[in-house]
Design a protein around this motif. Structure first.
Motif, PDB file in Angstrom:
ATOM      1  N   SER A 266      38.924  44.318  42.662  1.00 57.07           N
ATOM      2  CA  SER A 266      39.606  45.291  43.496  1.00 57.07           C
ATOM      3  C   SER A 266      40.925  45.712  42.852  1.00 57.07           C
ATOM      4  O   SER A 266      41.639  44.900  42.258  1.00 57.07           O
ATOM      5  CB  SER A 266      39.893  44.696  44.878  1.00 57.07           C
ATOM      6  N   GLU A 267      41.255  46.998  42.990  1.00 51.40           N
ATOM      7  CA  GLU A 267      42.478  47.525  42.386  1.00 51.40           C
ATOM      8  C   GLU A 267      43.741  47.009  43.055  1.00 51.40           C
ATOM      9  O   GLU A 267      44.840  47.270  42.569  1.00 51.40           O
ATOM     10  CB  GLU A 267      42.447  49.055  42.438  1.00 51.40           C
ATOM     11  N   LYS A 268      43.608  46.291  44.153  1.00 49.61           N
ATOM     12  CA  LYS A 268      44.777  45.747  44.853  1.00 49.61           C
ATOM     13  C   LYS A 268      44.971  44.251  44.594  1.00 49.61           C
ATOM     14  O   LYS A 268      45.914  43.649  45.105  1.00 49.61           O
ATOM     15  CB  LYS A 268      44.651  45.995  46.356  1.00 49.61           C
ATOM     16  N   THR A 269      44.112  43.635  43.816  1.00 52.28           N
ATOM     17  CA  THR A 269      44.209  42.197  43.564  1.00 52.28           C
ATOM     18  C   THR A 269      45.455  41.878  42.741  1.00 52.28           C
ATOM     19  O   THR A 269      45.739  42.531  41.734  1.00 52.28           O
ATOM     20  CB  THR A 269      42.959  41.694  42.819  1.00 52.28           C
ATOM     21  N   LYS A 270      46.189  40.854  43.182  1.00 56.72           N
ATOM     22  CA  LYS A 270      47.397  40.445  42.472  1.00 56.72           C
ATOM     23  C   LYS A 270      47.247  39.096  41.778  1.00 56.72           C
ATOM     24  O   LYS A 270      47.835  38.864  40.721  1.00 56.72           O
ATOM     25  CB  LYS A 270      48.586  40.379  43.447  1.00 56.72           C
ATOM     26  N   ILE A 271      46.490  38.188  42.387  1.00 55.55           N
ATOM     27  CA  ILE A 271      46.363  36.828  41.859  1.00 55.55           C
ATOM     28  C   ILE A 271      44.886  36.467  41.716  1.00 55.55           C
ATOM     29  O   ILE A 271      44.108  36.650  42.647  1.00 55.55           O
ATOM     30  CB  ILE A 271      47.044  35.807  42.799  1.00 55.55           C
ATOM     31  N   ILE A 272      44.532  35.976  40.537  1.00 58.03           N
ATOM     32  CA  ILE A 272      43.208  35.376  40.338  1.00 58.03           C
ATOM     33  C   ILE A 272      43.425  33.876  40.420  1.00 58.03           C
ATOM     34  O   ILE A 272      44.086  33.279  39.565  1.00 58.03           O
ATOM     35  CB  ILE A 272      42.593  35.792  38.992  1.00 58.03           C
ATOM     36  N   TYR A 273      42.914  33.259  41.472  1.00 55.31           N
ATOM     37  CA  TYR A 273      43.268  31.896  41.841  1.00 55.31           C
ATOM     38  C   TYR A 273      42.600  30.854  40.927  1.00 55.31           C
ATOM     39  O   TYR A 273      41.675  31.151  40.161  1.00 55.31           O
ATOM     40  CB  TYR A 273      42.889  31.655  43.300  1.00 55.31           C
ATOM     41  N   ILE A 274      43.072  29.640  41.070  1.00 51.92           N
ATOM     42  CA  ILE A 274      42.585  28.498  40.293  1.00 51.92           C
ATOM     43  C   ILE A 274      41.060  28.380  40.404  1.00 51.92           C
ATOM     44  O   ILE A 274      40.507  28.362  41.505  1.00 51.92           O
ATOM     45  CB  ILE A 274      43.255  27.199  40.790  1.00 51.92           C
ATOM     46  N   ASN A 275      40.401  28.307  39.242  1.00 49.89           N
ATOM     47  CA  ASN A 275      38.941  28.099  39.160  1.00 49.89           C
ATOM     48  C   ASN A 275      38.131  29.190  39.854  1.00 49.89           C
ATOM     49  O   ASN A 275      36.987  28.953  40.259  1.00 49.89           O
ATOM     50  CB  ASN A 275      38.543  26.732  39.734  1.00 49.89           C
TER      51      ASN A 275
END
Length: 343
Positions: A266-275
């Motif tokens: 998504s173009e609004k995603t800020k953080i790709i979380y752990i694992n």
């Protein structure tokens, strides 16, 4: 003659005893200071300690008390703090009235006050120490005043009955294990301005269903939502997210299928979380928007088929993303395709 001397000695001893006795009665405590203030005094079951400017609650005199009232002042001096573990282990304590001059509550101040159901923290408080309310298993609701900027480590850990908490906009950090095992907590709105969520912050909050995640968050610790089995995520065709009404896709928590081959975030995603993509061994390519500012530990761990990352930003922007050292652990050779060239 000897009898007169003996009588005189006994008279002197009696006078000295009387003077010291009156002094002790006047002070009701342990010693004084050059300003005539008392170092330790007993007031309504609480031992207050003078610190040069005012008094602090040092500890309780009897840990069997059921109610406590902390005064605003003593001898016209303000009572400003509750010290470390002052009420710890008061298993029968049900309610506390905190004076309006208290500015800090020390570490473990009310730890394991398992009968405590009611406490109002005054607006004067700006600091609450680690584990201050740990194990207050009967506490059902609490409001944190606006002057507090951090929910410290373990603050409400083990507060099994806690159902409602009001978190002010002043809070910028939630510490490690802050709400660990708050089994009754069902809804929580994190304030705008919050930047840090610590490790295991909401771990084992098994009834937590709704969590509002602000765009301001920049760091989320490991196992922050471990065993939150009831938590409702926002979802698109590839992943589960935490977010808010304006932006449902702030944090990409985890992929919804390990078998994906290619995907676009998504173009609004800020953080790709752990694992988040851990073990997606068939993933060959992914498109990441320039809104992403953080890629957490192990986000693409063991994505062994990954060959292409398409980043919708410049090489400089890609370099500015905060990436954990092991974000791509277990991958092989891949190319990052940016708008101004490849890396």
């Amino acid at each position: 003659m000897k009898r007169k001397i003996l009588i005189a000695i006994l008279a002197v001893v009696a006078v000295i005893t009387c003077v010291f006795g009156l002094t002790a009665c006047r002070h009701k405590g342990n010693g004084g200071n050059n300003r005539g203030e008392i170092n330790d005094v007993l007031v309504d079951g609480l031992i207050l300690q003078y610190n040069g400017n005012g008094y602090t609650v040092k500890k309780v005199f009897d840990n069997r008390l059921t109610t406590a009232k902390i005064p605003d002042k003593y001898r016209r001096k303000p009572v400003t703090a509750i010290e470390t573990e002052a009420f710890a282990g008061c298993f029968l304590l049900e309610s506390v009235n905190i004076g309006d001059n208290i500015t800090s509550i020390g570490m473990g101040a009310f730890r394991h006050c398992s009968a405590l159901t009611s406490i109002k923290i005054p607006d004067s408080v700006t600091s609450i120490g680690n584990s201050a309310f740990m194990g207050c298993s009967a506490l059902t609701s609490i409001t944190i005043p606006d002057g507090v900027t951090e929910i410290s480590d373990g603050l409400f850990s083990g507060c099994n009955a806690l159902k409602e908490i009001v978190i002010p906009d002043s809070i910028t950090k939630i510490g490690n294990s802050a709400f660990w095992c708050c089994f009754s907590l069902t809804d929580i709105t994190l304030p705008d301005g919050l930047t840090v969520i610590g490790e295991e912050a909401f771990s084992s909050c098994t009834s937590l269903r709704n969590l509002v995640m602000p765009d301001s968050v920049t760091t989320i610790g490991e196992r922050a939502f471990k065993d939150c089995h009831s938590l409702k995520y926002n979802e698109d065709i590839i992943a589960y997210y935490l977010g808010n009404n304006v932006n449902p896709f702030v944090v990409l928590v985890k992929v919804n299928s390990k078998g994906i081959i290619r995907c676009t975030l998504s173009e609004k995603t800020k953080i790709i979380y752990i694992n988040a993509f851990y073990g997606c061994s068939s993933l060959e390519s992914i498109t990441i928007p320039d809104s992403v500012t953080i890629i957490e530990s192990g986000a693409f761990r063991f994505c062994r088929s990954l060959t292409d990352i398409y980043f919708n930003g410049t090489k400089e922007q890609w370099g500015a993303i905060s990436k954990s050292e092991d974000w791509d652990y277990g991958t092989y050779t891949y190319t990052v395709h940016c708008t101004d060239g490849d890396i």
